[in-house]
Design a protein around this motif. Structure first.
Motif, PDB file in Angstrom:
ATOM      1  N   TYR A   1       0.803  -1.227   0.000  1.00 54.87           N
ATOM      2  CA  TYR A   1       0.000   0.000   0.000  1.00 54.87           C
ATOM      3  C   TYR A   1       0.837   1.279   0.000  1.00 54.87           C
ATOM      4  CZ  TYR A   1       1.051  -0.168   5.028  1.00 54.87           C
ATOM      5  OH  TYR A   1       1.690  -0.220   6.240  1.00 54.87           O
ATOM      6  N   ALA A   2       2.153   1.176   0.026  1.00 54.31           N
ATOM      7  CA  ALA A   2       3.009   2.357   0.139  1.00 54.31           C
ATOM      8  C   ALA A   2       2.808   3.331  -1.021  1.00 54.31           C
ATOM      9  CB  ALA A   2       4.478   1.935   0.214  1.00 54.31           C
ATOM     10  N   ALA A   3       2.736   2.824  -2.246  1.00 51.32           N
ATOM     11  CA  ALA A   3       2.574   3.700  -3.404  1.00 51.32           C
ATOM     12  C   ALA A   3       1.249   4.445  -3.333  1.00 51.32           C
ATOM     13  CB  ALA A   3       2.668   2.888  -4.695  1.00 51.32           C
ATOM     14  N   GLN A   4       0.192   3.740  -2.974  1.00 50.25           N
ATOM     15  CA  GLN A   4      -1.129   4.373  -2.877  1.00 50.25           C
ATOM     16  C   GLN A   4      -1.126   5.468  -1.812  1.00 50.25           C
ATOM     17  OE1 GLN A   4      -4.293   1.730  -1.703  1.00 50.25           O
ATOM     18  NE2 GLN A   4      -5.895   3.192  -2.230  1.00 50.25           N
ATOM     19  N   SER A   5      -0.524   5.185  -0.649  1.00 50.45           N
ATOM     20  CA  SER A   5      -0.466   6.175   0.421  1.00 50.45           C
ATOM     21  C   SER A   5       0.325   7.402  -0.011  1.00 50.45           C
ATOM     22  CB  SER A   5       0.182   5.560   1.670  1.00 50.45           C
ATOM     23  OG  SER A   5      -0.635   4.559   2.235  1.00 50.45           O
ATOM     24  N   ALA A   6       1.483   7.185  -0.627  1.00 52.22           N
ATOM     25  CA  ALA A   6       2.338   8.297  -1.040  1.00 52.22           C
ATOM     26  C   ALA A   6       1.644   9.169  -2.082  1.00 52.22           C
ATOM     27  CB  ALA A   6       3.658   7.765  -1.583  1.00 52.22           C
ATOM     28  N   GLN A   7       1.032   8.540  -3.070  1.00 49.64           N
ATOM     29  CA  GLN A   7       0.361   9.299  -4.115  1.00 49.64           C
ATOM     30  C   GLN A   7      -0.842  10.057  -3.568  1.00 49.64           C
ATOM     31  OE1 GLN A   7      -0.257   5.996  -6.718  1.00 49.64           O
ATOM     32  NE2 GLN A   7       1.681   6.276  -7.816  1.00 49.64           N
ATOM     33  N   LEU A   8      -1.543   9.437  -2.631  1.00 53.31           N
ATOM     34  CA  LEU A   8      -2.724  10.062  -2.040  1.00 53.31           C
ATOM     35  C   LEU A   8      -2.366  11.347  -1.307  1.00 53.31           C
ATOM     36  CD1 LEU A   8      -5.799   9.774  -1.278  1.00 53.31           C
ATOM     37  CD2 LEU A   8      -4.997   8.659   0.815  1.00 53.31           C
ATOM     38  N   VAL A   9      -1.402  11.267  -0.380  1.00 54.83           N
ATOM     39  CA  VAL A   9      -1.067  12.454   0.416  1.00 54.83           C
ATOM     40  C   VAL A   9      -0.357  13.503  -0.437  1.00 54.83           C
ATOM     41  CG1 VAL A   9      -1.057  11.284   2.639  1.00 54.83           C
ATOM     42  CG2 VAL A   9       1.040  11.346   1.294  1.00 54.83           C
ATOM     43  N   HIS A  10       0.462  13.071  -1.403  1.00 56.18           N
ATOM     44  CA  HIS A  10       1.162  14.017  -2.278  1.00 56.18           C
ATOM     45  C   HIS A  10       0.156  14.799  -3.119  1.00 56.18           C
ATOM     46  CE1 HIS A  10       3.551  15.421  -5.731  1.00 56.18           C
ATOM     47  NE2 HIS A  10       4.556  15.463  -4.876  1.00 56.18           N
ATOM     48  N   GLU A  11      -0.804  14.111  -3.692  1.00 58.95           N
ATOM     49  CA  GLU A  11      -1.818  14.779  -4.517  1.00 58.95           C
ATOM     50  C   GLU A  11      -2.666  15.725  -3.672  1.00 58.95           C
ATOM     51  OE1 GLU A  11      -5.676  13.644  -7.341  1.00 58.95           O
ATOM     52  OE2 GLU A  11      -4.282  12.075  -6.698  1.00 58.95           O
ATOM     53  N   TYR A  12      -3.028  15.280  -2.465  1.00 58.66           N
ATOM     54  CA  TYR A  12      -3.892  16.110  -1.624  1.00 58.66           C
ATOM     55  C   TYR A  12      -3.172  17.382  -1.178  1.00 58.66           C
ATOM     56  CZ  TYR A  12      -6.817  17.735   2.164  1.00 58.66           C
ATOM     57  OH  TYR A  12      -7.590  18.526   2.970  1.00 58.66           O
ATOM     58  N   LEU A  13      -1.966  17.253  -0.665  1.00 61.53           N
ATOM     59  CA  LEU A  13      -1.244  18.430  -0.181  1.00 61.53           C
ATOM     60  C   LEU A  13      -0.906  19.371  -1.335  1.00 61.53           C
ATOM     61  CD1 LEU A  13       1.137  16.859   2.510  1.00 61.53           C
ATOM     62  CD2 LEU A  13      -1.021  18.071   2.864  1.00 61.53           C
ATOM     63  N   SER A  14      -0.611  18.826  -2.500  1.00 63.74           N
ATOM     64  CA  SER A  14      -0.339  19.664  -3.673  1.00 63.74           C
ATOM     65  C   SER A  14      -1.578  20.457  -4.068  1.00 63.74           C
ATOM     66  CB  SER A  14       0.120  18.802  -4.852  1.00 63.74           C
ATOM     67  OG  SER A  14       1.333  18.137  -4.557  1.00 63.74           O
ATOM     68  N   SER A  15      -2.753  19.871  -3.860  1.00 63.19           N
ATOM     69  CA  SER A  15      -4.003  20.522  -4.267  1.00 63.19           C
ATOM     70  C   SER A  15      -4.359  21.709  -3.386  1.00 63.19           C
ATOM     71  CB  SER A  15      -5.159  19.512  -4.243  1.00 63.19           C
ATOM     72  OG  SER A  15      -5.531  19.203  -2.902  1.00 63.19           O
ATOM     73  N   LEU A  16      -3.736  21.807  -2.211  1.00 64.42           N
ATOM     74  CA  LEU A  16      -4.069  22.895  -1.297  1.00 64.42           C
ATOM     75  C   LEU A  16      -3.578  24.234  -1.815  1.00 64.42           C
ATOM     76  CD1 LEU A  16      -3.363  21.185   2.149  1.00 64.42           C
ATOM     77  CD2 LEU A  16      -5.554  21.464   0.976  1.00 64.42           C
ATOM     78  N   GLY A  17      -2.514  24.233  -2.609  1.00 65.73           N
ATOM     79  CA  GLY A  17      -2.020  25.448  -3.240  1.00 65.73           C
ATOM     80  C   GLY A  17      -1.292  26.371  -2.288  1.00 65.73           C
ATOM     81  N   GLY A  18      -0.082  26.742  -2.669  1.00 70.11           N
ATOM     82  CA  GLY A  18       0.691  27.693  -1.883  1.00 70.11           C
ATOM     83  C   GLY A  18       1.304  27.141  -0.618  1.00 70.11           C
ATOM     84  N   LEU A  19       1.154  25.853  -0.379  1.00 73.90           N
ATOM     85  CA  LEU A  19       1.701  25.237   0.830  1.00 73.90           C
ATOM     86  C   LEU A  19       3.053  24.615   0.512  1.00 73.90           C
ATOM     87  CD1 LEU A  19       1.105  24.451   3.827  1.00 73.90           C
ATOM     88  CD2 LEU A  19       0.257  22.268   2.944  1.00 73.90           C
ATOM     89  N   ASP A  20       4.086  25.078   1.189  1.00 68.51           N
ATOM     90  CA  ASP A  20       5.425  24.511   1.026  1.00 68.51           C
ATOM     91  C   ASP A  20       5.541  23.325   1.973  1.00 68.51           C
ATOM     92  OD1 ASP A  20       8.023  24.062   0.348  1.00 68.51           O
ATOM     93  OD2 ASP A  20       8.843  25.760   1.475  1.00 68.51           O
ATOM     94  N   PHE A  21       5.506  22.107   1.436  1.00 65.18           N
ATOM     95  CA  PHE A  21       5.441  20.917   2.275  1.00 65.18           C
ATOM     96  C   PHE A  21       6.470  19.883   1.862  1.00 65.18           C
ATOM     97  CE2 PHE A  21       2.774  19.814  -1.340  1.00 65.18           C
ATOM     98  CZ  PHE A  21       3.086  18.477  -1.569  1.00 65.18           C
ATOM     99  N   GLU A  22       6.692  18.941   2.770  1.00 65.14           N
ATOM    100  CA  GLU A  22       7.486  17.750   2.488  1.00 65.14           C
ATOM    101  C   GLU A  22       6.801  16.568   3.157  1.00 65.14           C
ATOM    102  OE1 GLU A  22      11.356  18.051   4.242  1.00 65.14           O
ATOM    103  OE2 GLU A  22      10.599  18.302   6.288  1.00 65.14           O
ATOM    104  N   ILE A  23       6.967  15.407   2.572  1.00 68.58           N
ATOM    105  CA  ILE A  23       6.426  14.163   3.133  1.00 68.58           C
ATOM    106  C   ILE A  23       7.617  13.257   3.412  1.00 68.58           C
ATOM    107  CG2 ILE A  23       4.884  12.203   2.797  1.00 68.58           C
ATOM    108  CD1 ILE A  23       3.471  13.971   0.629  1.00 68.58           C
ATOM    109  N   VAL A  24       7.789  12.886   4.677  1.00 68.98           N
ATOM    110  CA  VAL A  24       8.933  12.071   5.076  1.00 68.98           C
ATOM    111  C   VAL A  24       8.443  10.677   5.452  1.00 68.98           C
ATOM    112  CG1 VAL A  24      10.934  11.870   6.604  1.00 68.98           C
ATOM    113  CG2 VAL A  24      10.086  14.147   5.955  1.00 68.98           C
ATOM    114  N   PHE A  25       8.675   9.719   4.575  1.00 69.25           N
ATOM    115  CA  PHE A  25       8.371   8.321   4.888  1.00 69.25           C
ATOM    116  C   PHE A  25       9.581   7.713   5.587  1.00 69.25           C
ATOM    117  CE2 PHE A  25       4.996   8.733   1.756  1.00 69.25           C
ATOM    118  CZ  PHE A  25       4.022   7.856   2.229  1.00 69.25           C
ATOM    119  N   VAL A  26       9.336   7.003   6.676  1.00 74.31           N
ATOM    120  CA  VAL A  26      10.422   6.328   7.386  1.00 74.31           C
ATOM    121  C   VAL A  26      10.107   4.839   7.429  1.00 74.31           C
ATOM    122  CG1 VAL A  26      11.825   6.212   9.461  1.00 74.31           C
ATOM    123  CG2 VAL A  26      10.749   8.379   8.813  1.00 74.31           C
TER     124      VAL A  26
END
Length: 253
Positions: free
Chosen positions: A15-40
């Motif tokens: 499920y890692a790919a689905q989780s990564a794509q989900l949160v990346h797409e959602y946070l990108s859609s917020l607009g103007g938010l400088d973010f990073e996603i750190v998977f450990v």
């Protein structure tokens, strides 16, 4: 960096790919938010790391621990890597509705609240009715014990969604000694001892994945660890000038 989202993951190749794509797409859609996603990755024996790295998504970092050390060891490693003014962690299967992330971010960024925690017992939460009867009883008993022993007033210590002001995360996480599931309780215990401002927010379950927690075995180990928290505090294990400065409320001349 506005926001760091830290996600511990173990044996998550399916499920890692689905989780990564989900949160990346959602946070990108917020607009103007400088973010990073750190998977450990917590030393997974499968190819979780390879799956995540193969996505080549911008704003995603992958940290690989050399061996399985426990959920909170992974969270601590992620928080050490994070750079955000606000730092939030959630579980690898992304169990809660994503709207909670910008809500927590806004509370911390605008009000400068120290810590925001998801609470599945609050009005508006959708969680308890989806638990099995045995797990619900054990969860309620564990929660009652924790409230009596270390965290009175906090009804849900184990919700896998918590957010922190960046300076709080930098001061708090290096103090934590627990590497397993009881790290949530230790974290909140230290926050309460330093009198940090903790805001509880409702959460809604997005998906219910099988839990890796063995209710009896893990529960007993967690209770043993939690019962030692007061002694650890008295011995000075959580002493921190940084935390004292963050929590300082001197209002007299």
């Amino acid at each position: 960096m506005d926001l760091s989202l830290v996600i511990p993951i173990y044996k998550g190749a399916a499920y890692a790919a689905q989780s990564a794509q989900l949160v990346h797409e959602y946070l990108s859609s917020l607009g103007g938010l400088d973010f990073e996603i750190v998977f450990v990755d917590d030393g997974s024996p499968d190819n979780t790391v390879e799956v995540l790295r193969s996505l080549q998504l911008d704003r995603i970092k992958v940290v690989a621990l050399p061996s399985n050390q426990g959920k909170f060891a992974a969270i601590k490693a992620g928080m050490a890597e994070a750079k955000g003014d606000v730092r939030i962690f959630t579980d690898g299967d992304i169990p809660y509705e994503l709207e909670a992330i910008p809500y927590i971010f806004e509370i911390i960024q605008k009000r400068r609240v120290h810590v925001v925690v998801g609470d599945r017992t609050l009005p508006g939460s959708e969680y308890a009715e989806k638990l099995g009867p045995v797990r619900r009883v054990v969860t309620e008993a564990f929660t009652a014990f924790v409230r009596i022993l270390v965290a009175g007033g906090l009804f849900d210590t184990q919700c896998g969604l918590k957010g922190f002001r960046g300076d709080v995360a930098e001061g708090l996480f290096p103090l934590l000694r627990d590497t397993g599931f009881s790290g949530d309780v230790e974290l909140l215990y230290v926050c309460l001892k330093y009198n940090l401002e903790i805001k509880r927010v409702p959460v809604r379950l997005r998906r219910s994945a099988p839990s890796s927690v063995k209710v009896v075995n893990h529960g007993l180990r967690m209770l043993r660890r939690i019962s030692r928290l007061r002694r650890s505090w008295r011995k000075g294990y959580y002493n921190s000038d940084v935390m004292l400065q963050i929590a300082d409320q001197r209002y007299w001349p």
